[in-house]
Scaffold this motif. Structure first.
Motif, PDB file in Angstrom:
ATOM      1  N   ASN A   6      22.481   2.525  31.628  1.00 23.50           N
ATOM      2  CA  ASN A   6      21.363   1.757  32.178  1.00 23.50           C
ATOM      3  C   ASN A   6      21.406   1.779  33.712  1.00 23.50           C
ATOM      4  OD1 ASN A   6      19.084   0.152  32.135  1.00 23.50           O
ATOM      5  ND2 ASN A   6      20.275  -1.741  32.101  1.00 23.50           N
ATOM      6  N   TYR A   7      22.600   1.632  34.280  1.00 23.65           N
ATOM      7  CA  TYR A   7      22.749   1.662  35.740  1.00 23.65           C
ATOM      8  C   TYR A   7      22.308   3.013  36.311  1.00 23.65           C
ATOM      9  CZ  TYR A   7      24.996   1.738  40.293  1.00 23.65           C
ATOM     10  OH  TYR A   7      25.241   1.865  41.634  1.00 23.65           O
ATOM     11  N   PHE A  12      18.268   6.383  39.203  1.00 20.38           N
ATOM     12  CA  PHE A  12      17.345   7.504  39.327  1.00 20.38           C
ATOM     13  C   PHE A  12      15.909   7.020  39.499  1.00 20.38           C
ATOM     14  CE2 PHE A  12      20.699  10.227  37.414  1.00 20.38           C
ATOM     15  CZ  PHE A  12      20.715  11.195  38.398  1.00 20.38           C
ATOM     16  N   THR A  13      15.538   5.996  38.788  1.00 19.90           N
ATOM     17  CA  THR A  13      14.187   5.446  38.915  1.00 19.90           C
ATOM     18  C   THR A  13      13.958   4.918  40.321  1.00 19.90           C
ATOM     19  OG1 THR A  13      14.179   4.844  36.575  1.00 19.90           O
ATOM     20  CG2 THR A  13      12.559   3.773  37.990  1.00 19.90           C
ATOM     21  N   LYS A  16      13.451   7.724  42.765  1.00 22.28           N
ATOM     22  CA  LYS A  16      12.138   8.363  42.644  1.00 22.28           C
ATOM     23  C   LYS A  16      11.019   7.493  43.221  1.00 22.28           C
ATOM     24  CE  LYS A  16      13.005  11.101  38.504  1.00 22.28           C
ATOM     25  NZ  LYS A  16      12.672  11.284  37.087  1.00 22.28           N
ATOM     26  N   THR A  17      11.118   6.170  43.054  1.00 15.94           N
ATOM     27  CA  THR A  17       9.984   5.316  43.406  1.00 15.94           C
ATOM     28  C   THR A  17      10.130   4.586  44.733  1.00 15.94           C
ATOM     29  OG1 THR A  17      10.930   3.476  42.135  1.00 15.94           O
ATOM     30  CG2 THR A  17       9.372   4.930  40.990  1.00 15.94           C
ATOM     31  N   ASN A  18      11.333   4.202  45.125  1.00 19.09           N
ATOM     32  CA  ASN A  18      11.494   3.329  46.292  1.00 19.09           C
ATOM     33  C   ASN A  18      12.033   4.011  47.544  1.00 19.09           C
ATOM     34  OD1 ASN A  18      10.636   1.244  44.680  1.00 19.09           O
ATOM     35  ND2 ASN A  18      12.679   0.533  44.188  1.00 19.09           N
ATOM     36  N   VAL A  19      12.549   5.213  47.400  1.00 15.92           N
ATOM     37  CA  VAL A  19      13.141   5.896  48.546  1.00 15.92           C
ATOM     38  C   VAL A  19      12.104   6.809  49.181  1.00 15.92           C
ATOM     39  CG1 VAL A  19      14.939   7.524  49.275  1.00 15.92           C
ATOM     40  CG2 VAL A  19      15.457   5.777  47.571  1.00 15.92           C
ATOM     41  N   THR A  20      12.004   6.737  50.508  1.00 10.97           N
ATOM     42  CA  THR A  20      11.118   7.640  51.239  1.00 10.97           C
ATOM     43  C   THR A  20      11.944   8.834  51.699  1.00 10.97           C
ATOM     44  OG1 THR A  20       9.834   5.752  52.023  1.00 10.97           O
ATOM     45  CG2 THR A  20       9.548   7.840  53.192  1.00 10.97           C
TER      46      THR A  20
END
Length: 65
Positions: A6-7, A12-13, A16-20
């Motif tokens: 889960n960690y 990975f999520t 993909k979504t929060n890192v610029t």
């Protein structure tokens, strides 16, 4: 074991979504700059080390005499 899976999945999520991410051209340019600085810094360190080794050799030779 599910906590680890889960960690990793959440990590990975988040990547993909929060890192610029920087554009690939910037990454290449900064990598070249870091590589050049690393080579220059290592040459400077080698030069200082050589000078100090020579100076210590001269000092020990003088102290032995």
């Amino acid at each position: 074991m599910m906590k680890v899976i889960n960690y990793i999945s959440e990590s990975f999520t988040e990547l993909k979504t929060n890192v610029t991410w920087s554009p690939w051209s910037d990454v290449q340019r900064y990598t070249i700059i870091v590589a050049i600085f690393t080579v220059l810094f290592s040459l400077a360190t080698w030069g200082v080390d050589t000078v100090f080794a020579d100076l210590l050799g001269i000092f020990y030779k003088w102290a032995k005499a």
